[in-house]
Design a protein around this motif. Structure first.
Motif, PDB file in Angstrom:
ATOM      1  N   GLY A  43       0.823  -1.208   0.000  1.00 21.54           N
ATOM      2  CA  GLY A  43       0.000   0.000   0.000  1.00 21.54           C
ATOM      3  C   GLY A  43       0.855   1.255   0.000  1.00 21.54           C
ATOM      4  N   LYS A  44       1.939   1.241   0.764  1.00 25.38           N
ATOM      5  CA  LYS A  44       2.834   2.400   0.806  1.00 25.38           C
ATOM      6  C   LYS A  44       3.520   2.596  -0.552  1.00 25.38           C
ATOM      7  CE  LYS A  44       3.685   4.951   3.425  1.00 25.38           C
ATOM      8  NZ  LYS A  44       3.066   6.263   3.704  1.00 25.38           N
ATOM      9  N   GLU A  47       0.943   4.170  -2.766  1.00 22.81           N
ATOM     10  CA  GLU A  47       0.761   5.571  -2.365  1.00 22.81           C
ATOM     11  C   GLU A  47       1.910   6.434  -2.864  1.00 22.81           C
ATOM     12  OE1 GLU A  47       1.272   7.951   1.815  1.00 22.81           O
ATOM     13  OE2 GLU A  47       0.201   6.037   1.901  1.00 22.81           O
ATOM     14  N   GLU A  48       3.132   5.964  -2.664  1.00 22.28           N
ATOM     15  CA  GLU A  48       4.299   6.751  -3.074  1.00 22.28           C
ATOM     16  C   GLU A  48       4.413   6.831  -4.590  1.00 22.28           C
ATOM     17  OE1 GLU A  48       5.567   8.616  -1.002  1.00 22.28           O
ATOM     18  OE2 GLU A  48       5.075   7.628   0.888  1.00 22.28           O
ATOM     19  N   THR A  50       1.873   6.883  -6.655  1.00 19.94           N
ATOM     20  CA  THR A  50       0.873   7.874  -7.036  1.00 19.94           C
ATOM     21  C   THR A  50       1.368   9.289  -6.756  1.00 19.94           C
ATOM     22  OG1 THR A  50      -0.926   6.305  -6.648  1.00 19.94           O
ATOM     23  CG2 THR A  50      -1.501   8.662  -6.622  1.00 19.94           C
ATOM     24  N   GLU A  51       1.960   9.489  -5.586  1.00 14.01           N
ATOM     25  CA  GLU A  51       2.486  10.814  -5.241  1.00 14.01           C
ATOM     26  C   GLU A  51       3.616  11.209  -6.180  1.00 14.01           C
ATOM     27  OE1 GLU A  51       3.389  10.629  -1.049  1.00 14.01           O
ATOM     28  OE2 GLU A  51       1.259  10.576  -0.509  1.00 14.01           O
ATOM     29  N   GLU A  67       9.514  12.812  -3.684  1.00 14.74           N
ATOM     30  CA  GLU A  67       8.596  11.674  -3.838  1.00 14.74           C
ATOM     31  C   GLU A  67       9.302  10.437  -4.382  1.00 14.74           C
ATOM     32  OE1 GLU A  67       5.892  11.593  -2.361  1.00 14.74           O
ATOM     33  OE2 GLU A  67       5.473  13.720  -2.063  1.00 14.74           O
TER      34      GLU A  67
END
Length: 110
Positions: A43-44, A47-48, A50-51, A67
């Motif tokens: 998940g991280k 998330e990263e 996407t960021e 990022e």
């Protein structure tokens, strides 16, 4: 631990990640990720990633660097989960170097 050079920073970070995995502490972010399991680590990474994409779209160079560093870090945590040395990734990149990306991708789908 000595201050790593520019060329071995990912390996140095990986070694710290492995140490946190073997010797968990309540104060360790890495240990908390491992305690929460693979889904949290994945998940991280999502998330990263996407960021990183959002930062890329925004075009702020400092934000992109920040990022991408987060993304690299969390990928190293994933490698640590499976005890995969970063050198294996480097070797794969060396293998692909100088090969057309389209040819390399085609060789994997055969």
């Amino acid at each position: 631990m000595r201050n790593p050079s520019e060329t071995d920073i990912l390996t140095a970070i990986y070694q710290v990640i492995q140490d946190r995995k073997r010797n968990p502490s309540e104060k360790s972010y890495v240990a908390s990720l491992y305690a929460k399991g693979l889904d949290k680590i994945l998940g991280k990474i999502g998330e990263e990633a996407t960021e990183t994409a959002v930062a890329g779209k925004g075009g702020d160079r400092d934000e992109i660097v920040y990022e991408v560093a987060d993304l690299f870090f969390h990928v190293l945590v994933l490698l640590g989960h499976y005890d995969i040395e970063p050198e294996r990734v480097y070797a794969e990149l060396r293998r692909r170097f100088g090969v057309s990306g389209l040819e390399e991708k085609a060789s994997r789908s055969s």
